[in-house]
Design an enzyme around this catalytic site. Structure first.
Site, mmCIF file in Angstrom:
data_model
loop_
_atom_site.group_PDB
_atom_site.id
_atom_site.type_symbol
_atom_site.label_atom_id
_atom_site.label_comp_id
_atom_site.label_asym_id
_atom_site.label_seq_id
_atom_site.Cartn_x
_atom_site.Cartn_y
_atom_site.Cartn_z
ATOM 1 N N ASP A 94 37.888 4.834 8.594
ATOM 2 C CA ASP A 94 36.842 3.912 8.977
ATOM 3 C C ASP A 94 36.975 2.683 8.094
ATOM 4 O OD1 ASP A 94 33.214 4.063 9.261
ATOM 5 O OD2 ASP A 94 34.721 2.861 10.268
ATOM 6 N N SER A 95 36.344 1.584 8.523
ATOM 7 C CA SER A 95 36.558 0.301 7.825
ATOM 8 C C SER A 95 35.656 0.167 6.598
ATOM 9 C CB SER A 95 36.192 -0.840 8.782
ATOM 10 O OG SER A 95 34.868 -0.619 9.247
ATOM 11 N N ASP A 268 33.849 12.364 15.440
ATOM 12 C CA ASP A 268 33.906 12.782 14.027
ATOM 13 C C ASP A 268 32.493 13.058 13.559
ATOM 14 O OD1 ASP A 268 33.086 9.773 13.341
ATOM 15 O OD2 ASP A 268 32.874 11.022 11.534
ATOM 16 N N CYS A 308 38.280 33.021 13.678
ATOM 17 C CA CYS A 308 38.701 32.387 12.416
ATOM 18 C C CYS A 308 38.932 33.424 11.312
ATOM 19 C CB CYS A 308 37.659 31.360 11.978
ATOM 20 S SG CYS A 308 36.243 32.036 11.082
ATOM 21 N N CYS A 311 35.739 35.125 10.026
ATOM 22 C CA CYS A 311 35.150 36.141 10.912
ATOM 23 C C CYS A 311 36.023 37.377 11.041
ATOM 24 C CB CYS A 311 34.879 35.540 12.288
ATOM 25 S SG CYS A 311 33.502 34.386 12.227
ATOM 26 N N HIS A 337 34.892 28.457 8.926
ATOM 27 C CA HIS A 337 34.264 28.927 10.169
ATOM 28 C C HIS A 337 33.678 27.784 10.985
ATOM 29 C CE1 HIS A 337 31.973 31.192 13.067
ATOM 30 N NE2 HIS A 337 30.924 30.439 12.745
#
Ligand SMILES: CNc1nc2c(CC[C@H]3O[C@@H](OC)[C@H](O)[C@@H]3OC)c3nc(N)[nH]c(=O)c3cc2[nH]1
Length: 374
Positions: A94-95, A268, A308, A311, A337
């Site tokens: 990002d800027s 994001d 995952c 888990c 997770h």
């Protein structure tokens, strides 16, 4: 010649969703995609290998933070962000526009740029569109964002109009200052607040500058979600179909689905990693606060539908114990997770688009997750 190429694979028949491939200098990104946030050149608690293991294809970093510490020239001397953080897949920075306004003691915004005090040590700094691009060029991310003002949610029409028009002038200056358009793709950012006419003007004027991709900015800043969706409906139709669209700062499961349905390709959000460190995890049946007593002797995984590492190997009781004992492993297991949950949700969304069943998928997901259907 741009640094990236967006390939539209399939337009969803049920909605504005699309399946795509974003070709970048550090590899191909399948869209729609969720991008884990690594603000200070690390996705907190995760190694690059663990990020690859859960399917992360692109991660974010932040110009404002890296400029203040350790400095973009040090990163440049280290060989750029990819070398510095040992990540050989795509990176987006990002800027700094958002952080300057949200993190620092803002001193002054002028046509030239922004004077602010560092949130680290109070030192005084000045960032202009040219300076932001210079920093992003030094960091070396594959996708870089224009320097903009993220207009505050409560701003009135007059302020929003002036802010949006300045962001357009700053976008031109960013384009002119950008040294490596063949190596780093510069995205324009659409502003315009919560006003339909300003959003349309901002989108049309930004598209006229012909960027390789477009972000919808000025959202996920406290507005109700239905307003955010309304603003997307006003804005996305003016963005070209053959370029990627990035909705900044959005990352809850419902907002990801609603954004995809409205034609957004990239997302994001710090939410999944931030709430993980505080012991809140996503599950297919809604969010779970693992420190709650009810989980003390629950020897099942966080989510029996999750694939995952966390888990597959640990129980809720154990993870709750780690949080209660303030063990570092707690943050790591919960972060693995939560990120896998969102990355897998995007995999399921991509499959649903391919099979023309996205709206059915959304309805089923919402019912299980516990969202009330609007
Ligand atoms: C949370 N909601 C939200 N975030 C936003 C960000 C920061 C994302 C960036 O900030 C860090 O996360 C806070 C991440 O590093 C991310 O990097 C791209 C925005 N950045 C810019 N330049 N312009 C916007 O209009 C904007 C709007 C946002 N809304």
């Amino acid at each position: 010649m741009s640094a990236i190429r967006y390939e539209l694979i399939k337009q969803c028949k049920q909605s504005g969703a699309r399946l795509g491939k974003l070709h970048t200098p550090h590899g191909i990104i399948e869209t729609p995609i969720f991008m884990p946030v690594g603000t200070q050149a690390t996705v907190k608690a995760m190694t690059p290998e663990e990020l690859k293991e859960i399917g992360a294809q692109i991660i974010l970093s932040n110009t404002y933070h890296l400029y203040l510490r350790p400095g973009e020239r040090l990163v440049e001397r280290a060989g750029g962000l990819h070398e510095f953080m040992n990540w050989d897949r795509p990176i987006l920075t990002d800027s700094g526009g958002f952080q300057v306004f949200s993190l620092s003691d803002l001193r002054n915004i002028t046509e030239e740029g922004v004077t602010f005090r560092s949130h680290l040590d109070g030192s005084k700094h000045f960032i202009s569109p040219e300076k932001a691009i210079e920093i992003e060029n030094a960091l070396g991310a594959d996708i870089i964002m224009a320097f903009d003002e993220c207009t505050p949610y409560e701003a009135d029409y007059e302020y929003t109009k002036n802010s949006m028009e300045r962001t357009l002038r700053w976008a031109e200056r960013c384009k002119s200052a950008h040294k490596k358009p063949d190596k780093q793709a510069l995205f324009g950012i659409v502003q315009g607040g919560m006003f339909k006419d300003l959003r349309e003007i901002s989108a049309k004027e930004t598209v006229k500058m012909d960027f390789p991709g477009y972000a919808v900015g000025g959202l996920s800043i406290g507005e109700p979600k239905d307003i955010m969706y309304q603003v997307l409906d006003w804005t996305v139709p003016f963005l070209p179909e053959n370029k990627p669209r990035y909705l900044m700062g959005v990352g809850s499961p419902d907002a990801l689905l609603e954004g995809v349905i409205r034609g957004i390709d990239m997302f994001d959000c710090v939410l999944p990693t931030r709430i993980a460190r505080n012991g809140t995890v996503f599950t297919s049946k809604g969010k779970v606060v693992i420190k709650n007593a009810e989980h003390a002797e629950d020897f099942s995984p966080l989510d029996d539908e999750c694939d995952c590492y966390t888990c597959k190997n640990y129980s809720r009781a154990y993870i709750r114990h780690l949080f209660k004992a303030k063990e570092i492993l707690a943050a790591r297991l919960a972060t693995i997770h939560n990120l896998r949950f969102l990355l897998k949700l995007m995999e399921d969304i991509r499959r649903a688009i391919m099979e023309d069943s996205l709206l059915d998928f959304k309805e089923e997901f919402f019912k299980k997750y516990g969202y009330t259907q609007d």
